[in-house]
Design a protein around this motif. Structure first.
Motif, PDB file in Angstrom:
ATOM      1  N   ARG A  41      11.123  17.809   0.650  1.00 27.71           N
ATOM      2  CA  ARG A  41      10.809  19.231   0.794  1.00 27.71           C
ATOM      3  C   ARG A  41      10.981  19.901  -0.556  1.00 27.71           C
ATOM      4  NH1 ARG A  41      14.380  20.114   6.018  1.00 27.71           N
ATOM      5  NH2 ARG A  41      14.719  17.908   5.832  1.00 27.71           N
ATOM      6  N   HIS A  42      10.003  20.718  -0.941  1.00 29.60           N
ATOM      7  CA  HIS A  42      10.062  21.355  -2.252  1.00 29.60           C
ATOM      8  C   HIS A  42       9.365  22.704  -2.200  1.00 29.60           C
ATOM      9  CE1 HIS A  42       5.915  19.800  -2.830  1.00 29.60           C
ATOM     10  NE2 HIS A  42       6.385  18.757  -2.179  1.00 29.60           N
ATOM     11  N   GLY A  43       9.578  23.497  -3.247  1.00 29.59           N
ATOM     12  CA  GLY A  43       8.999  24.832  -3.311  1.00 29.59           C
ATOM     13  C   GLY A  43       9.913  25.847  -2.641  1.00 29.59           C
ATOM     14  N   SER A  44       9.508  27.099  -2.705  1.00 29.09           N
ATOM     15  CA  SER A  44      10.293  28.151  -2.067  1.00 29.09           C
ATOM     16  C   SER A  44       9.365  29.217  -1.522  1.00 29.09           C
ATOM     17  CB  SER A  44      11.277  28.768  -3.066  1.00 29.09           C
ATOM     18  OG  SER A  44      10.569  29.363  -4.135  1.00 29.09           O
ATOM     19  N   GLY A  45       9.883  29.975  -0.569  1.00 34.46           N
ATOM     20  CA  GLY A  45       9.098  31.054   0.023  1.00 34.46           C
ATOM     21  C   GLY A  45       7.813  30.559   0.646  1.00 34.46           C
ATOM     22  N   ALA A  46       6.736  31.292   0.368  1.00 35.11           N
ATOM     23  CA  ALA A  46       5.431  30.945   0.941  1.00 35.11           C
ATOM     24  C   ALA A  46       4.863  29.654   0.358  1.00 35.11           C
ATOM     25  CB  ALA A  46       4.445  32.087   0.709  1.00 35.11           C
ATOM     26  N   ARG A  47       5.444  29.155  -0.735  1.00 36.24           N
ATOM     27  CA  ARG A  47       4.933  27.936  -1.383  1.00 36.24           C
ATOM     28  C   ARG A  47       5.698  26.676  -0.968  1.00 36.24           C
ATOM     29  NH1 ARG A  47       5.542  31.264  -6.108  1.00 36.24           N
ATOM     30  NH2 ARG A  47       7.198  29.825  -6.603  1.00 36.24           N
ATOM     31  N   LYS A  48       6.526  26.759   0.084  1.00 38.00           N
ATOM     32  CA  LYS A  48       7.252  25.573   0.531  1.00 38.00           C
ATOM     33  C   LYS A  48       6.273  24.520   1.031  1.00 38.00           C
ATOM     34  CE  LYS A  48      11.796  27.120   1.898  1.00 38.00           C
ATOM     35  NZ  LYS A  48      12.727  27.313   3.002  1.00 38.00           N
ATOM     36  N   LYS A  49       6.601  23.273   0.732  1.00 39.27           N
ATOM     37  CA  LYS A  49       5.772  22.151   1.154  1.00 39.27           C
ATOM     38  C   LYS A  49       6.676  20.973   1.507  1.00 39.27           C
ATOM     39  CE  LYS A  49       1.999  23.312  -2.018  1.00 39.27           C
ATOM     40  NZ  LYS A  49       1.144  23.927  -1.051  1.00 39.27           N
ATOM     41  N   VAL A  50       6.111  20.028   2.211  1.00 36.53           N
ATOM     42  CA  VAL A  50       6.785  18.749   2.429  1.00 36.53           C
ATOM     43  C   VAL A  50       5.790  17.662   2.044  1.00 36.53           C
ATOM     44  CG1 VAL A  50       6.156  18.564   4.879  1.00 36.53           C
ATOM     45  CG2 VAL A  50       8.147  17.341   4.030  1.00 36.53           C
ATOM     46  N   THR A  51       6.268  16.687   1.268  1.00 31.32           N
ATOM     47  CA  THR A  51       5.426  15.580   0.830  1.00 31.32           C
ATOM     48  C   THR A  51       5.911  14.296   1.488  1.00 31.32           C
ATOM     49  OG1 THR A  51       4.962  16.647  -1.277  1.00 31.32           O
ATOM     50  CG2 THR A  51       4.624  14.268  -1.174  1.00 31.32           C
ATOM     51  N   PHE A  52       4.988  13.565   2.085  1.00 33.88           N
ATOM     52  CA  PHE A  52       5.269  12.271   2.712  1.00 33.88           C
ATOM     53  C   PHE A  52       4.704  11.191   1.804  1.00 33.88           C
ATOM     54  CE2 PHE A  52       4.852  15.310   6.124  1.00 33.88           C
ATOM     55  CZ  PHE A  52       5.897  15.001   6.976  1.00 33.88           C
ATOM     56  N   THR A  53       5.538  10.259   1.379  1.00 36.92           N
ATOM     57  CA  THR A  53       5.081   9.095   0.631  1.00 36.92           C
ATOM     58  C   THR A  53       5.234   7.905   1.561  1.00 36.92           C
ATOM     59  OG1 THR A  53       5.802  10.081  -1.448  1.00 36.92           O
ATOM     60  CG2 THR A  53       5.385   7.700  -1.448  1.00 36.92           C
ATOM     61  N   VAL A  54       4.118   7.315   1.951  1.00 40.39           N
ATOM     62  CA  VAL A  54       4.098   6.239   2.937  1.00 40.39           C
ATOM     63  C   VAL A  54       3.945   4.916   2.205  1.00 40.39           C
ATOM     64  CG1 VAL A  54       2.935   5.322   4.967  1.00 40.39           C
ATOM     65  CG2 VAL A  54       3.047   7.805   4.607  1.00 40.39           C
ATOM     66  N   LEU A  55       4.915   4.038   2.371  1.00 42.41           N
ATOM     67  CA  LEU A  55       4.887   2.699   1.778  1.00 42.41           C
ATOM     68  C   LEU A  55       4.749   1.682   2.896  1.00 42.41           C
ATOM     69  CD1 LEU A  55       7.933   3.274  -0.590  1.00 42.41           C
ATOM     70  CD2 LEU A  55       5.533   3.390  -1.217  1.00 42.41           C
ATOM     71  N   GLY A  56       3.723   0.868   2.825  1.00 41.67           N
ATOM     72  CA  GLY A  56       3.510  -0.148   3.844  1.00 41.67           C
ATOM     73  C   GLY A  56       2.519   0.307   4.901  1.00 41.67           C
ATOM     74  N   GLN A  99       0.826  -1.204   0.000  1.00 39.79           N
ATOM     75  CA  GLN A  99       0.000   0.000   0.000  1.00 39.79           C
ATOM     76  C   GLN A  99       0.862   1.257   0.000  1.00 39.79           C
ATOM     77  OE1 GLN A  99      -2.275   0.601   3.659  1.00 39.79           O
ATOM     78  NE2 GLN A  99      -1.177  -1.116   4.566  1.00 39.79           N
ATOM     79  N   GLN A 100       0.355   2.299  -0.650  1.00 41.53           N
ATOM     80  CA  GLN A 100       1.085   3.562  -0.741  1.00 41.53           C
ATOM     81  C   GLN A 100       0.107   4.728  -0.589  1.00 41.53           C
ATOM     82  OE1 GLN A 100       3.742   4.022  -4.089  1.00 41.53           O
ATOM     83  NE2 GLN A 100       3.465   6.232  -4.108  1.00 41.53           N
ATOM     84  N   HIS A 101       0.490   5.701   0.242  1.00 36.67           N
ATOM     85  CA  HIS A 101      -0.300   6.910   0.445  1.00 36.67           C
ATOM     86  C   HIS A 101       0.631   8.104   0.347  1.00 36.67           C
ATOM     87  CE1 HIS A 101      -3.697   4.539   1.860  1.00 36.67           C
ATOM     88  NE2 HIS A 101      -2.846   3.862   2.607  1.00 36.67           N
ATOM     89  N   THR A 102       0.116   9.216  -0.151  1.00 33.28           N
ATOM     90  CA  THR A 102       0.899  10.441  -0.249  1.00 33.28           C
ATOM     91  C   THR A 102       0.141  11.571   0.432  1.00 33.28           C
ATOM     92  OG1 THR A 102       1.845   9.713  -2.344  1.00 33.28           O
ATOM     93  CG2 THR A 102       2.034  12.048  -1.832  1.00 33.28           C
ATOM     94  N   TYR A 103       0.859  12.299   1.309  1.00 36.37           N
ATOM     95  CA  TYR A 103       0.278  13.436   2.013  1.00 36.37           C
ATOM     96  C   TYR A 103       1.200  14.634   1.814  1.00 36.37           C
ATOM     97  CZ  TYR A 103      -1.650   9.377   4.453  1.00 36.37           C
ATOM     98  OH  TYR A 103      -2.228   8.177   4.746  1.00 36.37           O
ATOM     99  N   THR A 104       0.618  15.809   1.575  1.00 37.98           N
ATOM    100  CA  THR A 104       1.404  17.021   1.406  1.00 37.98           C
ATOM    101  C   THR A 104       1.007  18.034   2.468  1.00 37.98           C
ATOM    102  OG1 THR A 104       1.607  16.645  -0.966  1.00 37.98           O
ATOM    103  CG2 THR A 104       2.031  18.881  -0.183  1.00 37.98           C
ATOM    104  N   PHE A 105       2.002  18.559   3.178  1.00 38.03           N
ATOM    105  CA  PHE A 105       1.781  19.569   4.214  1.00 38.03           C
ATOM    106  C   PHE A 105       2.321  20.896   3.711  1.00 38.03           C
ATOM    107  CE2 PHE A 105       2.058  16.554   8.150  1.00 38.03           C
ATOM    108  CZ  PHE A 105       1.071  15.758   7.614  1.00 38.03           C
TER     109      PHE A 105
END
Length: 192
Positions: free
Chosen positions: A135-150, A2-8
Protein backbone atom coordinates in the motif's frame (compact mmCIF):
# COMPACT_ATOMS: atom_id res chain seq x y z
CA UNK A 1 9.15 -17.76 -12.68
CA UNK A 2 6.37 -15.68 -14.17
CA UNK A 3 5.69 -12.29 -12.61
CA UNK A 4 2.77 -9.87 -13.05
CA UNK A 5 2.09 -6.53 -11.38
CA UNK A 6 -1.35 -4.98 -10.92
CA UNK A 7 -2.15 -1.64 -9.30
CA UNK A 8 -5.58 -0.81 -7.85
CA UNK A 9 -6.75 2.70 -6.99
CA UNK A 10 -8.39 3.56 -3.68
CA UNK A 11 -11.97 4.84 -3.84
CA UNK A 12 -14.48 6.10 -1.33
CA UNK A 13 -18.19 6.82 -1.20
CA UNK A 14 -19.03 9.31 1.54
CA UNK A 15 -22.65 9.84 0.55
CA UNK A 16 -25.37 9.56 3.16
CA UNK A 17 -24.89 9.05 6.88
CA UNK A 18 -21.39 8.44 8.20
CA UNK A 19 -22.33 4.87 9.15
CA UNK A 20 -23.02 4.05 5.48
CA UNK A 21 -19.73 5.34 4.05
CA UNK A 22 -17.78 2.81 1.98
CA UNK A 23 -14.11 2.61 1.04
CA UNK A 24 -11.95 0.24 -0.93
CA UNK A 25 -9.76 -0.48 -3.93
CA UNK A 26 -10.63 -1.32 -7.51
CA UNK A 27 -8.73 -2.16 -10.63
CA UNK A 28 -8.12 -4.65 -13.42
CA UNK A 29 -5.84 -7.65 -12.90
CA UNK A 30 -5.01 -8.90 -16.40
CA UNK A 31 -6.73 -12.20 -17.21
CA UNK A 32 -8.69 -12.05 -13.92
CA UNK A 33 -10.55 -8.95 -15.06
CA UNK A 34 -12.02 -6.28 -12.84
CA UNK A 35 -11.73 -6.69 -9.04
CA UNK A 36 -13.24 -4.52 -6.31
CA UNK A 37 -12.56 -4.48 -2.56
CA UNK A 38 -15.23 -2.84 -0.33
CA UNK A 39 -14.93 -2.07 3.39
CA UNK A 40 -17.02 -1.99 5.44
CA UNK A 41 -19.40 -3.69 3.01
CA UNK A 42 -21.63 -4.51 5.97
CA UNK A 43 -21.67 -3.82 9.70
CA UNK A 44 -23.01 -6.14 12.37
CA UNK A 45 -22.76 -4.29 15.68
CA UNK A 46 -19.06 -3.98 16.44
CA UNK A 47 -18.09 -6.33 13.58
CA UNK A 48 -17.24 -5.11 10.07
CA UNK A 49 -17.16 -7.10 6.84
CA UNK A 50 -14.82 -6.56 3.88
CA UNK A 51 -15.92 -8.06 0.55
CA UNK A 52 -14.20 -8.77 -2.77
CA UNK A 53 -16.07 -9.23 -6.02
CA UNK A 54 -15.00 -9.34 -9.64
CA UNK A 55 -15.27 -10.78 -13.10
CA UNK A 56 -13.61 -14.15 -12.38
CA UNK A 57 -12.67 -14.18 -8.69
CA UNK A 58 -14.82 -16.09 -6.20
CA UNK A 59 -16.94 -13.98 -3.83
CA UNK A 60 -14.68 -13.52 -0.81
CA UNK A 61 -15.33 -11.84 2.53
CA UNK A 62 -13.58 -11.25 5.83
CA UNK A 63 -15.52 -10.40 8.99
CA UNK A 64 -13.90 -9.34 12.24
CA UNK A 65 -14.04 -7.04 15.22
CA UNK A 66 -14.15 -3.46 13.94
CA UNK A 67 -10.90 -1.50 14.09
CA UNK A 68 -11.51 1.83 12.43
CA UNK A 69 -13.30 1.18 9.15
CA UNK A 70 -11.82 -2.28 8.63
CA UNK A 71 -12.33 -5.60 10.37
CA UNK A 72 -9.39 -6.77 12.45
CA UNK A 73 -7.92 -10.25 12.80
CA UNK A 74 -9.56 -10.48 16.25
CA UNK A 75 -12.41 -13.01 15.94
CA UNK A 76 -11.81 -13.01 12.17
CA UNK A 77 -13.82 -15.18 9.79
CA UNK A 78 -12.83 -15.71 6.14
CA UNK A 79 -15.24 -16.99 3.49
CA UNK A 80 -14.16 -17.93 -0.06
CA UNK A 81 -16.83 -18.89 -2.58
CA UNK A 82 -19.34 -19.38 0.25
CA UNK A 83 -17.09 -21.79 2.20
CA UNK A 84 -15.93 -20.80 5.68
CA UNK A 85 -12.15 -21.00 6.12
CA UNK A 86 -10.48 -21.77 9.45
CA UNK A 87 -7.82 -19.21 10.40
CA UNK A 88 -4.87 -19.92 12.69
CA UNK A 89 -2.13 -17.69 14.05
CA UNK A 90 0.29 -17.59 16.93
CA UNK A 91 -0.26 -14.19 18.52
CA UNK A 92 2.65 -14.78 20.96
CA UNK A 93 5.28 -15.52 18.29
CA UNK A 94 8.29 -13.21 18.22
CA UNK A 95 8.98 -13.23 14.47
CA UNK A 96 6.83 -12.03 11.58
CA UNK A 97 6.95 -15.53 10.05
CA UNK A 98 5.78 -17.01 13.35
CA UNK A 99 2.92 -14.50 13.60
CA UNK A 100 1.65 -15.34 10.07
CA UNK A 101 -2.02 -16.03 9.50
CA UNK A 102 -2.40 -19.64 8.32
CA UNK A 103 -5.33 -21.07 6.39
CA UNK A 104 -6.27 -23.96 4.14
CA UNK A 105 -8.37 -23.19 1.07
CA UNK A 106 -9.43 -25.83 -1.46
CA UNK A 107 -6.83 -28.25 -0.08
CA UNK A 108 -3.96 -25.76 -0.34
CA UNK A 109 -1.99 -24.35 2.61
CA UNK A 110 -1.60 -20.56 2.71
CA UNK A 111 0.35 -18.15 4.90
CA UNK A 112 -0.34 -14.42 5.05
CA UNK A 113 2.46 -12.47 6.70
CA UNK A 114 4.02 -9.08 7.16
CA UNK A 115 7.14 -8.61 5.05
CA UNK A 116 8.26 -5.40 6.78
CA UNK A 117 7.90 -3.86 10.22
CA UNK A 118 5.40 -1.32 8.86
CA UNK A 119 1.84 -2.28 7.93
CA UNK A 120 2.24 -1.43 4.23
CA UNK A 121 3.91 -4.65 2.99
CA UNK A 122 2.32 -8.10 3.16
CA UNK A 123 2.57 -11.39 1.27
CA UNK A 124 0.19 -14.29 0.63
CA UNK A 125 2.21 -17.48 0.07
CA UNK A 126 1.30 -21.00 -1.00
CA UNK A 127 3.39 -23.69 -2.64
CA UNK A 128 4.74 -22.20 -5.88
CA UNK A 129 2.86 -18.87 -5.64
CA UNK A 130 3.52 -15.62 -3.81
CA UNK A 131 1.42 -12.46 -4.03
CA UNK A 132 3.12 -9.42 -2.50
CA UNK A 133 0.95 -6.44 -1.63
CA UNK A 134 2.19 -2.93 -1.01
CA UNK A 135 0.00 0.00 0.00
CA UNK A 136 1.40 3.38 -0.97
CA UNK A 137 0.42 6.99 -1.56
CA UNK A 138 -1.77 9.19 0.58
CA UNK A 139 -5.19 10.78 0.43
CA UNK A 140 -6.95 10.46 -2.90
CA UNK A 141 -3.76 9.01 -4.45
CA UNK A 142 -3.65 5.87 -2.26
CA UNK A 143 -3.04 2.68 -4.20
CA UNK A 144 -2.29 -0.97 -3.59
CA UNK A 145 0.12 -2.86 -5.84
CA UNK A 146 -0.02 -6.65 -6.21
CA UNK A 147 3.13 -8.39 -7.44
CA UNK A 148 2.20 -11.94 -8.43
CA UNK A 149 5.01 -14.51 -8.59
CA UNK A 150 4.17 -17.91 -10.00
CA UNK A 151 1.01 -19.39 -11.57
CA UNK A 152 -1.61 -17.72 -9.35
CA UNK A 153 -5.31 -18.38 -9.85
CA UNK A 154 -8.46 -16.38 -9.11
CA UNK A 155 -8.73 -17.72 -5.55
CA UNK A 156 -5.19 -16.59 -4.73
CA UNK A 157 -5.90 -13.09 -6.00
CA UNK A 158 -9.26 -12.87 -4.20
CA UNK A 159 -7.70 -13.78 -0.83
CA UNK A 160 -4.81 -11.33 -1.30
CA UNK A 161 -7.30 -8.60 -2.27
CA UNK A 162 -9.65 -9.14 0.68
CA UNK A 163 -6.72 -8.88 3.10
CA UNK A 164 -6.07 -5.33 1.81
CA UNK A 165 -9.36 -4.40 3.47
CA UNK A 166 -8.45 -5.99 6.82
CA UNK A 167 -6.48 -4.41 9.64
CA UNK A 168 -3.48 -6.74 9.86
CA UNK A 169 -1.26 -4.73 12.23
CA UNK A 170 -1.20 -7.70 14.63
CA UNK A 171 1.05 -9.57 12.18
CA UNK A 172 3.97 -7.55 13.61
CA UNK A 173 4.92 -7.28 17.29
CA UNK A 174 4.88 -3.46 17.18
CA UNK A 175 1.47 -3.43 15.54
CA UNK A 176 0.12 -5.86 18.13
CA UNK A 177 1.33 -3.63 20.96
CA UNK A 178 -0.28 -0.55 19.39
CA UNK A 179 -3.54 -2.42 18.78
CA UNK A 180 -3.58 -3.65 22.40
CA UNK A 181 -3.19 -0.12 23.77
CA UNK A 182 -5.84 1.25 21.41
CA UNK A 183 -8.31 -1.48 22.45
CA UNK A 184 -7.51 -0.82 26.12
CA UNK A 185 -8.24 2.89 25.70
CA UNK A 186 -11.52 2.11 23.92
CA UNK A 187 -12.58 -0.22 26.74
CA UNK A 188 -11.71 2.46 29.31
CA UNK A 189 -13.86 4.99 27.44
CA UNK A 190 -16.78 2.56 27.36
CA UNK A 191 -16.47 1.94 31.10
CA UNK A 192 -16.77 5.63 31.99
Amino acid sequence: MQQHTYTFDRWEDRSGHRQTWKFGYRGTAGEFGRIEVVYPARRHGDRHVTEVSGDTVPATSFAGWAYGRKPSLHLGQLSVGGAGIRLKRNRWAQTRAGRALRMQIAGREYRYLATSARHHDRALIRNGVEIRTRRHGSGARKKVTFTVLGPADATDLAVAAVMCGVNTRNLTRGGAVRAFFNRSMNWLEVGQ
